[in-house]
Design a protein around this motif. Structure first.
Motif, PDB file in Angstrom:
ATOM      1  N   VAL A   1       1.115  -1.301   0.389  1.00 38.06           N
ATOM      2  CA  VAL A   1      -0.092   0.454   0.437  1.00 38.06           C
ATOM      3  C   VAL A   1       0.858   1.300  -0.071  1.00 38.06           C
ATOM      4  O   VAL A   1       1.754   1.627   1.032  1.00 38.06           O
ATOM      5  N   VAL A   2       0.525   2.384  -0.765  1.00 44.04           N
ATOM      6  CA  VAL A   2       1.469   3.498  -1.230  1.00 44.04           C
ATOM      7  C   VAL A   2       0.226   4.315  -0.852  1.00 44.04           C
ATOM      8  O   VAL A   2      -0.474   4.893  -2.078  1.00 44.04           O
ATOM      9  N   HIS A   3       0.416   5.124   0.158  1.00 42.71           N
ATOM     10  CA  HIS A   3      -1.127   6.567   0.221  1.00 42.71           C
ATOM     11  C   HIS A   3      -0.433   7.578  -0.353  1.00 42.71           C
ATOM     12  O   HIS A   3       0.858   7.377  -1.486  1.00 42.71           O
ATOM     13  N   GLY A   4      -1.348   8.635  -0.624  1.00 41.71           N
ATOM     14  CA  GLY A   4      -0.934   9.734  -1.662  1.00 41.71           C
ATOM     15  C   GLY A   4      -0.704  11.044  -0.343  1.00 41.71           C
ATOM     16  O   GLY A   4      -0.481  10.606  -0.097  1.00 41.71           O
ATOM     17  N   GLY A   5      -1.436  12.180  -1.758  1.00 45.42           N
ATOM     18  CA  GLY A   5      -1.345  13.360  -0.329  1.00 45.42           C
ATOM     19  C   GLY A   5       0.011  14.654  -1.063  1.00 45.42           C
ATOM     20  O   GLY A   5       0.297  15.144  -0.617  1.00 45.42           O
ATOM     21  N   PHE A   6      -0.575  14.058  -3.015  1.00 46.53           N
ATOM     22  CA  PHE A   6       0.624  14.608  -3.489  1.00 46.53           C
ATOM     23  C   PHE A   6       2.635  14.771  -3.251  1.00 46.53           C
ATOM     24  O   PHE A   6       2.491  15.911  -3.268  1.00 46.53           O
ATOM     25  N   TRP A   7       2.334  13.569  -2.732  1.00 50.12           N
ATOM     26  CA  TRP A   7       3.894  14.025  -2.558  1.00 50.12           C
ATOM     27  C   TRP A   7       4.286  14.714  -1.137  1.00 50.12           C
ATOM     28  O   TRP A   7       5.515  15.017  -0.655  1.00 50.12           O
ATOM     29  N   LYS A   8       3.311  15.357  -1.150  1.00 49.44           N
ATOM     30  CA  LYS A   8       3.711  16.134   0.389  1.00 49.44           C
ATOM     31  C   LYS A   8       3.998  15.438   1.824  1.00 49.44           C
ATOM     32  O   LYS A   8       2.971  14.524   2.191  1.00 49.44           O
ATOM     33  N   ALA A   9       4.753  16.272   2.854  1.00 50.80           N
ATOM     34  CA  ALA A   9       5.133  16.031   3.948  1.00 50.80           C
ATOM     35  C   ALA A   9       3.523  15.653   4.661  1.00 50.80           C
ATOM     36  O   ALA A   9       3.537  15.244   6.096  1.00 50.80           O
ATOM     37  N   ALA A  10       2.822  16.049   4.381  1.00 47.78           N
ATOM     38  CA  ALA A  10       1.683  16.788   4.911  1.00 47.78           C
ATOM     39  C   ALA A  10       0.869  15.550   5.332  1.00 47.78           C
ATOM     40  O   ALA A  10      -0.053  15.540   6.709  1.00 47.78           O
TER      41      ALA A  10
ATOM     42  N   ALA B   1       1.852  20.423  -7.324  1.00 48.72           N
ATOM     43  CA  ALA B   1       2.470  19.652  -6.927  1.00 48.72           C
ATOM     44  C   ALA B   1       4.132  19.200  -7.683  1.00 48.72           C
ATOM     45  O   ALA B   1       4.544  18.693  -6.937  1.00 48.72           O
ATOM     46  N   VAL B   2       3.483  18.390  -8.669  1.00 48.47           N
ATOM     47  CA  VAL B   2       4.608  18.438  -9.834  1.00 48.47           C
ATOM     48  C   VAL B   2       5.481  18.911  -9.719  1.00 48.47           C
ATOM     49  O   VAL B   2       7.096  18.556  -9.583  1.00 48.47           O
ATOM     50  N   GLU B   3       5.863  20.215 -10.159  1.00 46.86           N
ATOM     51  CA  GLU B   3       6.866  20.963  -9.818  1.00 46.86           C
ATOM     52  C   GLU B   3       7.174  20.924  -8.488  1.00 46.86           C
ATOM     53  O   GLU B   3       8.855  20.502  -8.821  1.00 46.86           O
ATOM     54  N   ALA B   4       7.126  20.671  -7.292  1.00 46.24           N
ATOM     55  CA  ALA B   4       7.391  20.377  -6.166  1.00 46.24           C
ATOM     56  C   ALA B   4       8.097  19.857  -6.365  1.00 46.24           C
ATOM     57  O   ALA B   4       9.471  19.483  -5.825  1.00 46.24           O
ATOM     58  N   PHE B   5       7.386  18.682  -6.159  1.00 44.89           N
ATOM     59  CA  PHE B   5       7.875  16.870  -6.414  1.00 44.89           C
ATOM     60  C   PHE B   5       9.160  17.289  -6.984  1.00 44.89           C
ATOM     61  O   PHE B   5      10.437  15.944  -6.688  1.00 44.89           O
ATOM     62  N   LEU B   6       9.521  17.390  -8.415  1.00 49.32           N
ATOM     63  CA  LEU B   6      10.641  16.857  -9.278  1.00 49.32           C
ATOM     64  C   LEU B   6      11.621  18.109  -9.040  1.00 49.32           C
ATOM     65  O   LEU B   6      12.519  18.213  -9.298  1.00 49.32           O
ATOM     66  N   GLY B   7      11.421  19.794  -8.448  1.00 48.30           N
ATOM     67  CA  GLY B   7      12.002  20.769  -7.987  1.00 48.30           C
ATOM     68  C   GLY B   7      12.113  21.677  -8.886  1.00 48.30           C
ATOM     69  O   GLY B   7      12.867  22.411  -9.277  1.00 48.30           O
ATOM     70  N   HIS B   8      11.424  21.516 -10.339  1.00 46.04           N
ATOM     71  CA  HIS B   8      11.543  22.406 -11.407  1.00 46.04           C
ATOM     72  C   HIS B   8      10.167  21.320 -12.552  1.00 46.04           C
ATOM     73  O   HIS B   8       9.577  20.949 -12.441  1.00 46.04           O
ATOM     74  N   PRO B   9       9.228  22.750 -13.220  1.00 46.35           N
ATOM     75  CA  PRO B   9       8.124  22.190 -14.737  1.00 46.35           C
ATOM     76  C   PRO B   9       8.544  20.978 -14.152  1.00 46.35           C
ATOM     77  O   PRO B   9       9.989  20.988 -15.090  1.00 46.35           O
ATOM     78  N   PRO B  10       8.122  20.138 -15.461  1.00 42.32           N
ATOM     79  CA  PRO B  10       9.097  18.883 -16.147  1.00 42.32           C
ATOM     80  C   PRO B  10       9.102  18.898 -17.160  1.00 42.32           C
ATOM     81  O   PRO B  10       8.268  19.697 -18.226  1.00 42.32           O
ATOM     82  N   GLY B  11       9.816  17.918 -17.868  1.00 39.57           N
ATOM     83  CA  GLY B  11      10.565  18.562 -19.499  1.00 39.57           C
ATOM     84  C   GLY B  11      10.912  16.691 -19.705  1.00 39.57           C
ATOM     85  O   GLY B  11      11.023  15.942 -18.380  1.00 39.57           O
TER      86      GLY B  11
END
Length: 232
Positions: A29-38, A143-153
């Motif tokens: 089981v892998v929980h969600g939450g947009f990869w955020k520590a909250a 959330a995606v940009e925060a996860f990657l550290g930049h816009p995806p490319g």
């Protein structure tokens, strides 16, 4: 339930729950939450309890998240390490059936991990399966940009499930018709990509919103259970 560390960081652990009867297999089981520590693996505990009652061994995984040392690639490294921990001979697990079950961002992680050789099937529940379109749609308020550290490319293809499709294992995409957090198109387009490439993926549309798929009292959850019945 047994807490087991797979690394030195406080977030590198999982909760392993054994069923009362003979195990049918392992569900990760892998929980969600947009990869955020909250958000943490408490989201997965009701699922783990329900699945253990159905005679599954359940590995409810925590991982480093954005805000506590996570993001790409650290979060993905954690998922790899958590899955490899299941190979520990001391756990004495039968790994012939290991299903990755991930919700939302957890669906992204479980599907991504499906190429690693431990999982034998993946069930993505309202998963974020296309990082570029998720970024364009501003899912999770960037959330995606925060996860990657930049816009995806193009350089981020190694982190993006749709770019890695198809996997060598089957993927079920369970998604609520009324989901306004992660749109149904995320699952539709992933399944279309896999099937066009000759891979194995199935779209399972259920009634309900984003969280209906992890409500263990819902008909949407029953559909996930029925998929598990097919493989275990």
């Amino acid at each position: 339930m047994q807490r087991i560390e797979y690394g030195p960081d406080p977030s590198q652990f999982g909760e392993l729950t054994w069923p009362p009867g003979a195990p049918r297999g392992v569900v990760v089981v892998v929980h969600g939450g947009f990869w955020k520590a909250a958000y943490d693996l408490a989201l997965g505990r009701p699922l783990a309890a329900d699945l253990a009652d159905r005679d599954w061994v359940v590995w409810n995984v925590e991982y480093r998240r954005v805000g506590n040392g996570g993001g790409a690639p650290q979060t993905l490294q954690d998922l790899t390490a958590a899955l490899e921990r299941l190979r520990d001979p001391e756990l004495d697990l039968d790994l012939s059936t290991v299903v990755g079950l991930g919700h939302s961002a957890g669906g992204h992680l479980a599907t991504w991990a499906g190429g690693g050789g431990v999982l034998t099937q993946v069930i993505s529940q309202a998963g974020v399966l296309d990082l570029e379109s998720a970024h364009r749609d501003r899912l999770g308020d960037g959330a995606v940009e925060a996860f990657l550290g930049h816009p995806p490319g193009p350089a981020d293809a190694a982190y993006d499930p749709i770019a890695l499709a198809p996997l060598d294992i089957p993927v079920w995409c369970v998604h609520g018709r009324a989901d306004d957090v992660v749109p149904l198109s995320q699952s539709e387009e992933y399944v279309d990509r896999v099937q066009a490439a000759g891979g194995r993926a199935e779209l399972v549309v259920v009634e309900g919103d984003h969280d209906a798929v992890i409500d263990t009292g819902s008909a949407a959850w029953d559909r996930t259970v029925s998929i598990l019945d097919l493989v275990g």
